[in-house]
Design a protein around this motif. Structure first.
Motif, PDB file in Angstrom:
ATOM      1  N   SER A 187      47.377  36.907 -33.986  1.00  0.00           N
ATOM      2  CA  SER A 187      47.010  38.384 -34.394  1.00  0.00           C
ATOM      3  C   SER A 187      48.338  39.120 -34.243  1.00  0.00           C
ATOM      4  O   SER A 187      48.777  40.112 -35.015  1.00  0.00           O
ATOM      5  CB  SER A 187      45.988  39.018 -33.530  1.00  0.00           C
ATOM      6  OG  SER A 187      44.807  38.227 -33.900  1.00  0.00           O
ATOM      7  N   TYR A 220      34.719  39.718 -42.654  1.00  0.00           N
ATOM      8  CA  TYR A 220      33.918  38.494 -42.508  1.00  0.00           C
ATOM      9  C   TYR A 220      32.802  38.690 -43.531  1.00  0.00           C
ATOM     10  O   TYR A 220      32.401  37.532 -43.484  1.00  0.00           O
ATOM     11  CB  TYR A 220      33.399  38.325 -40.915  1.00  0.00           C
ATOM     12  CG  TYR A 220      32.861  36.883 -40.571  1.00  0.00           C
ATOM     13  CD1 TYR A 220      33.490  35.704 -40.836  1.00  0.00           C
ATOM     14  CD2 TYR A 220      31.566  36.993 -40.194  1.00  0.00           C
ATOM     15  CE1 TYR A 220      32.841  34.737 -40.568  1.00  0.00           C
ATOM     16  CE2 TYR A 220      31.093  35.898 -39.742  1.00  0.00           C
ATOM     17  CZ  TYR A 220      31.422  34.445 -39.990  1.00  0.00           C
ATOM     18  OH  TYR A 220      30.996  33.406 -39.637  1.00  0.00           O
ATOM     19  N   LEU A 252      36.165  33.244 -45.573  1.00  0.00           N
ATOM     20  CA  LEU A 252      36.971  32.863 -44.448  1.00  0.00           C
ATOM     21  C   LEU A 252      36.256  32.373 -43.061  1.00  0.00           C
ATOM     22  O   LEU A 252      34.857  32.790 -43.013  1.00  0.00           O
ATOM     23  CB  LEU A 252      38.059  34.158 -44.030  1.00  0.00           C
ATOM     24  CG  LEU A 252      38.766  34.835 -45.027  1.00  0.00           C
ATOM     25  CD1 LEU A 252      39.272  35.990 -44.649  1.00  0.00           C
ATOM     26  CD2 LEU A 252      39.941  33.795 -45.231  1.00  0.00           C
ATOM     27  N   SER A 253      36.809  31.347 -42.359  1.00  0.00           N
ATOM     28  CA  SER A 253      36.119  31.321 -41.098  1.00  0.00           C
ATOM     29  C   SER A 253      36.101  32.590 -40.264  1.00  0.00           C
ATOM     30  O   SER A 253      36.896  33.385 -40.259  1.00  0.00           O
ATOM     31  CB  SER A 253      36.819  30.039 -40.322  1.00  0.00           C
ATOM     32  OG  SER A 253      37.994  30.401 -39.854  1.00  0.00           O
ATOM     33  N   GLN A 265      39.771  32.999 -38.613  1.00  0.00           N
ATOM     34  CA  GLN A 265      40.631  33.259 -39.611  1.00  0.00           C
ATOM     35  C   GLN A 265      40.313  34.798 -39.978  1.00  0.00           C
ATOM     36  O   GLN A 265      41.391  35.580 -39.839  1.00  0.00           O
ATOM     37  CB  GLN A 265      40.345  32.482 -41.207  1.00  0.00           C
ATOM     38  CG  GLN A 265      40.770  31.189 -40.910  1.00  0.00           C
ATOM     39  CD  GLN A 265      40.569  30.331 -42.218  1.00  0.00           C
ATOM     40  OE1 GLN A 265      39.575  30.654 -42.941  1.00  0.00           O
ATOM     41  NE2 GLN A 265      41.243  29.479 -42.455  1.00  0.00           N
ATOM     42  N   ILE A 303      42.981  37.864 -38.964  1.00  0.00           N
ATOM     43  CA  ILE A 303      43.474  38.462 -39.984  1.00  0.00           C
ATOM     44  C   ILE A 303      43.207  40.194 -39.772  1.00  0.00           C
ATOM     45  O   ILE A 303      43.866  41.123 -39.948  1.00  0.00           O
ATOM     46  CB  ILE A 303      42.930  37.988 -41.407  1.00  0.00           C
ATOM     47  CG1 ILE A 303      43.497  36.816 -41.715  1.00  0.00           C
ATOM     48  CG2 ILE A 303      43.251  39.092 -42.570  1.00  0.00           C
ATOM     49  CD1 ILE A 303      42.896  36.137 -42.841  1.00  0.00           C
TER      50      ILE A 303
END
Length: 216
Positions: free
Chosen positions: A28, A74, A84-85, A88, A92
């Protein structure tokens, strides 16, 4: 069982969360640094459209709570085909959120450089790119380092927010252990102490940098 026996039982699971906390924090910070530098340079160019995009982005991102940004990435992005997991999305989301703060740090560092040096560099034929690389960045780094350290500490602590999108970092592991053992006091005391142990070295480093460069 006493406190120390319970601590010995809980620590292995909590340390798994510590690893994920450090991973989320590292990537991050890396993403926020790269994006923040881009936004700061766009402002420095004085090109109206680039300045407008940069300032607009920073204003919008700073006006939206980080947890809402995480939820949006998410839960909403999959509805438009971007899956996205949780990890991830967490990286992000935090990276984008903190890029706005990094941009302000970098902008302040760039604007602190004496304009006479920049004009002198241009007068001997340096391009904007060369001025940025050889004149501005080397001096701006020493100005930016102290607030940059503070930002890293903030990202480390706010990495706990990714627990809300099921990333099993330190806070989430604490929640899971507490839910299964009902030993809230021991678990969250350990979680707090671990966060403190992670952030204290960064805090001392930041204070050292602030003291060093304030005397420079």
């Amino acid at each position: 069982m006493g406190f120390w026996e319970r601590t010995a039982d809980y620590l292995p699971l909590l340390m798994e969360g510590v690893w994920l906390t450090l991973v989320v924090t590292f990537f991050s910070v890396l993403l926020s640094t790269l994006l923040g530098f881009v936004w700061a340079v766009m402002t420095w160019t004085r090109i109206p459209i680039l300045v407008g995009i940069s300032r607009g982005f920073v204003t919008i991102i700073r006006g939206i709570p980080i947890i809402v940004q995480l939820f949006y990435i998410y839960f909403v992005m999959p509805e438009i085909g971007i899956n996205l997991s949780a990890m991830q999305a967490g990286i992000i989301g935090l990276g984008i959120a903190y890029s706005a703060y990094q941009a302000e740090n970098f902008r302040a560092g760039i604007e602190a450089i004496d304009k006479g040096q920049i004009e002198a560099a241009h007068s001997i034929g340096m391009t904007d790119q060369l001025v940025m690389r050889r004149v501005i960045i080397p001096q701006a780094i020493r100005i930016v380092l102290p607030p940059y350290g503070n930002t890293i500490i903030m990202v480390l602590k706010d990495s706990s927010l990714v627990s809300t999108i099921t990333v099993a970092e330190l806070t989430r592991q604490g929640q899971l252990i507490a839910a299964s053992t009902f030993d809230n006091m021991t678990v969250f005391t350990l979680v707090a102490l671990i966060y403190l142990a992670l952030s204290l070295p960064l805090t001392f480093l930041t204070r050292h940098l602030e003291k060093r460069y304030s005397q420079a």
